[in-house]
Scaffold this motif. Structure first.
Motif, PDB file in Angstrom:
ATOM      1  N   ASN A 126      96.400   9.114 115.835  1.00  0.00           N
ATOM      2  CA  ASN A 126      97.396   8.745 114.825  1.00  0.00           C
ATOM      3  C   ASN A 126      98.317   7.653 115.344  1.00  0.00           C
ATOM      4  O   ASN A 126      98.627   6.680 114.647  1.00  0.00           O
ATOM      5  CB  ASN A 126      98.230   9.970 114.427  1.00  0.00           C
ATOM      6  CG  ASN A 126      97.483  10.897 113.493  1.00  0.00           C
ATOM      7  OD1 ASN A 126      96.571  10.476 112.795  1.00  0.00           O
ATOM      8  ND2 ASN A 126      97.871  12.165 113.493  1.00  0.00           N
TER       9      ASN A 126
ATOM     10  N   GLU B  32      93.625   2.678 105.653  1.00  0.00           N
ATOM     11  CA  GLU B  32      92.731   3.736 105.173  1.00  0.00           C
ATOM     12  C   GLU B  32      92.287   4.639 106.318  1.00  0.00           C
ATOM     13  O   GLU B  32      92.201   5.866 106.168  1.00  0.00           O
ATOM     14  CB  GLU B  32      91.509   3.120 104.490  1.00  0.00           C
ATOM     15  CG  GLU B  32      91.813   2.431 103.176  1.00  0.00           C
ATOM     16  CD  GLU B  32      92.312   3.398 102.132  1.00  0.00           C
ATOM     17  OE1 GLU B  32      91.932   4.594 102.183  1.00  0.00           O
ATOM     18  OE2 GLU B  32      93.095   2.991 101.252  1.00  0.00           O
ATOM     19  N   GLN B  33      92.008   4.028 107.461  1.00  0.00           N
ATOM     20  CA  GLN B  33      91.607   4.827 108.624  1.00  0.00           C
ATOM     21  C   GLN B  33      92.740   5.729 109.080  1.00  0.00           C
ATOM     22  O   GLN B  33      92.513   6.887 109.449  1.00  0.00           O
ATOM     23  CB  GLN B  33      91.183   3.893 109.761  1.00  0.00           C
ATOM     24  CG  GLN B  33      90.547   4.627 110.935  1.00  0.00           C
ATOM     25  CD  GLN B  33      90.023   3.679 111.989  1.00  0.00           C
ATOM     26  OE1 GLN B  33      90.187   2.452 111.878  1.00  0.00           O
ATOM     27  NE2 GLN B  33      89.396   4.227 113.027  1.00  0.00           N
TER      28      GLN B  33
ATOM     29  N   VAL C 122      95.151   6.912 107.118  1.00  0.00           N
ATOM     30  CA  VAL C 122      95.271   7.971 106.114  1.00  0.00           C
ATOM     31  C   VAL C 122      94.206   9.043 106.335  1.00  0.00           C
ATOM     32  O   VAL C 122      94.462  10.253 106.246  1.00  0.00           O
ATOM     33  CB  VAL C 122      95.174   7.377 104.709  1.00  0.00           C
ATOM     34  CG1 VAL C 122      95.061   8.482 103.656  1.00  0.00           C
ATOM     35  CG2 VAL C 122      96.380   6.498 104.418  1.00  0.00           C
ATOM     36  N   SER C 123      92.973   8.595 106.626  1.00  0.00           N
ATOM     37  CA  SER C 123      91.876   9.536 106.859  1.00  0.00           C
ATOM     38  C   SER C 123      92.152  10.410 108.073  1.00  0.00           C
ATOM     39  O   SER C 123      91.923  11.630 108.045  1.00  0.00           O
ATOM     40  CB  SER C 123      90.563   8.773 107.043  1.00  0.00           C
ATOM     41  OG  SER C 123      89.513   9.654 107.371  1.00  0.00           O
ATOM     42  N   ASN C 124      92.663   9.838 109.132  1.00  0.00           N
ATOM     43  CA  ASN C 124      92.931  10.622 110.342  1.00  0.00           C
ATOM     44  C   ASN C 124      94.125  11.554 110.137  1.00  0.00           C
ATOM     45  O   ASN C 124      94.123  12.691 110.627  1.00  0.00           O
ATOM     46  CB  ASN C 124      93.181   9.686 111.520  1.00  0.00           C
ATOM     47  CG  ASN C 124      93.043  10.403 112.843  1.00  0.00           C
ATOM     48  OD1 ASN C 124      91.953  10.676 113.308  1.00  0.00           O
ATOM     49  ND2 ASN C 124      94.187  10.732 113.455  1.00  0.00           N
ATOM     50  N   ARG C 125      95.130  11.092 109.395  1.00  0.00           N
ATOM     51  CA  ARG C 125      96.275  11.955 109.126  1.00  0.00           C
ATOM     52  C   ARG C 125      95.884  13.151 108.261  1.00  0.00           C
ATOM     53  O   ARG C 125      96.472  14.220 108.371  1.00  0.00           O
ATOM     54  CB  ARG C 125      97.389  11.157 108.447  1.00  0.00           C
ATOM     55  CG  ARG C 125      98.204  10.288 109.401  1.00  0.00           C
ATOM     56  CD  ARG C 125      99.531   9.885 108.758  1.00  0.00           C
ATOM     57  NE  ARG C 125      99.319   9.134 107.526  1.00  0.00           N
ATOM     58  CZ  ARG C 125      99.197   7.817 107.472  1.00  0.00           C
ATOM     59  NH1 ARG C 125      99.261   7.095 108.593  1.00  0.00           N
ATOM     60  NH2 ARG C 125      99.028   7.202 106.315  1.00  0.00           N
ATOM     61  N   ALA C 126      94.884  12.950 107.390  1.00  0.00           N
ATOM     62  CA  ALA C 126      94.424  14.076 106.567  1.00  0.00           C
ATOM     63  C   ALA C 126      93.853  15.203 107.421  1.00  0.00           C
ATOM     64  O   ALA C 126      93.861  16.371 107.018  1.00  0.00           O
ATOM     65  CB  ALA C 126      93.379  13.598 105.566  1.00  0.00           C
ATOM     66  N   LEU C 127      93.367  14.869 108.621  1.00  0.00           N
ATOM     67  CA  LEU C 127      92.822  15.880 109.527  1.00  0.00           C
ATOM     68  C   LEU C 127      93.890  16.558 110.361  1.00  0.00           C
ATOM     69  O   LEU C 127      93.624  17.585 110.993  1.00  0.00           O
ATOM     70  CB  LEU C 127      91.787  15.234 110.465  1.00  0.00           C
ATOM     71  CG  LEU C 127      90.544  14.627 109.798  1.00  0.00           C
ATOM     72  CD1 LEU C 127      89.681  13.928 110.839  1.00  0.00           C
ATOM     73  CD2 LEU C 127      89.747  15.709 109.090  1.00  0.00           C
TER      74      LEU C 127
END
Length: 432
Positions: free
Chosen positions: A123, A194-195, A197-202
């Protein structure tokens, strides 16, 4: 002179004998009448209030010992006729496979923690990358603005000849290149966002300790630890061992019957009364019982607690086919459950299958009929309440070690199973 024998003729011999038997017959008849009256009174006052049977046998729970996991038998710690206590080890299985599974689960948990830490660290990397891309976009926008000013400045001078066409062409190409570079930088910025956001979703809304991946790996450690604990089979209840079939070195599967335990302090009597004897029976009526093993000198006190759901013929392995042509009516018997006095059973122990004689006093009619539902008699055991504090401590220590935190109790994955099982039983500290 007259003859006395002529005046009193002799009495015939049969008449004399009859006159002598009459009092005896009257006495016998009186005794018979009195006995009949006494018997009738005794039946009316006593016997009609009792129902008895000698078709009664001692019953008890038969607790089968079955493993929860498969394995090879290393030791048998109890044999037939042995008296065991609840929780006492009975059979030990080879723990090698469960030990290896626990070590694999521990290693997987450690790896998962590090992978999740990498997610959180990513992150920061992605945020820095976004700032870098934003700086590049700002620089490209500045280049576009400068190139656009160069074109606008040179364009009026082309008509006067102060600026040549070739120079103007170079300025326009520089503007086009700056715009292309700006578009590329903006695309790179969008991809970085976008990357991120995708990692923060995890990782959003949770910590490393509570991350789903870590929790799944921790559950695998607990499961493997529980399987290791189950390599030792305890006695679920106290009682006497019977029907042992397991042998040392035998490879057994989960659920295979190994032996049975009979809790002799929980025996009851199953008295099979005829159908016609059940009319006046009620739950709670007192019962007097005698066991053939002790004879009439030992009397047990009991009470009726319930009636079987059907006759013995209905539950037989080969039930009778009463619809056939050659049919003979047979009076059926229904099992009546009789609870015994625990103190008397302790003083004079019984065994499963012993013959009994039961006599029920049916004079009291205030109880519930036998068809009424009896109170549930729940049974339970705590022999399988595995101590999970040690497993929680293992999980906590692995997470802490791979987060760089101090360990409360360090447990080596290469340590023997017994060493890891013998950890402190205090509750595990929650992960911080």
């Amino acid at each position: 002179m007259s003859n006395p024998e002529a005046n009193n003729p002799p009495v015939p011999a049969p008449a004399v004998a009859a006159s002598k038997r009459r009092p005896a017959l009257l006495a016998v008849a009186g005794i018979t009448v009195l006995a009949g009256l006494a018997w009738g009174s005794y039946w009316a006052l006593v016997l009609r209030h009792h129902e008895s049977t000698d078709n009664a046998y001692v019953q008890a729970p038969v607790v089968q010992i079955t493993p929860q996991v498969g394995g090879t038998v290393l030791a048998i710690l109890a044999d037939d006729t042995d008296i065991v206590k609840a929780g006492q080890p009975l059979v030990k299985l080879d723990p090698a496979d469960a030990q290896l599974a626990l070590e694999r689960a521990q290693a997987q948990l450690a790896q998962t923690v590090r992978e999740v830490r990498t997610m959180y660290a990513t992150n920061g990397t992605l945020s820095a990358n976004i700032r870098l891309r934003e700086a590049e976009v700002a620089r490209m926008q500045s280049d576009v603005s400068r190139a656009n000013e160069d074109v606008n400045r040179r364009q009026p001078l082309v008509a006067t000849g102060a600026v040549g066409g070739e120079e103007m062409k170079h300025a326009e190409n520089a503007l086009a290149g700056a715009r292309s570079a700006l578009a590329g930088a903006q695309s790179a910025l969008a991809a970085a966002q976008e990357q991120a956001v995708s990692n923060r979703a995890l990782t959003e809304g949770t910590s490393v300790e509570n991350h789903p991946n870590v929790q799944r790996a921790a559950a695998a450690v607990r499961e493997a630890y529980l399987a290791l604990q189950r390599s030792e089979l305890p006695a679920p209840v106290s009682g006497q061992v019977a029907k042992r079939t397991v042998q040392v070195g035998q490879r057994i599967a989960a659920g295979a019957p190994l032996m049975s335990i009979i809790p002799l302090d929980q025996v009851w009597v199953e008295a099979n009364f005829k159908e016609v004897q059940l009319r006046q029976m009620r739950i709670g009526q007192p019962v007097k019982l005698h066991a053939d093993i002790y004879g009439s000198k030992v009397e047990y006190d009991g009470h009726v607690v319930g009636l079987g759901a059907g006759t013995g013929a209905a539950f037989a392995l080969l039930p009778a086919q009463n619809a056939t042509g050659n049919w003979i009516k047979v009076v059926q018997r229904v099992p009546v459950r009789v609870e015994l006095d625990a103190k008397q059973v302790a003083e004079h122990p019984l065994r499963v299958g012993l013959s009994m004689e039961a006599e029920v006093d049916v004079a009291e009619q205030t109880g519930q009929p036998l068809t009424a539902a009896s109170n549930a008699r729940a049974t339970s055991t705590q022999a399988f309440d595995r101590n999970q504090a040690a497993a929680e401590r293992i999980v906590h220590d692995i997470i802490a070690a791979n987060l760089g935190r101090p360990l409360a109790t360090r447990v080596s994955s290469a340590a023997p199973a017994t060493q890891r099982v013998a950890l402190s039983t205090s509750p595990a500290r929650p992960a911080r």
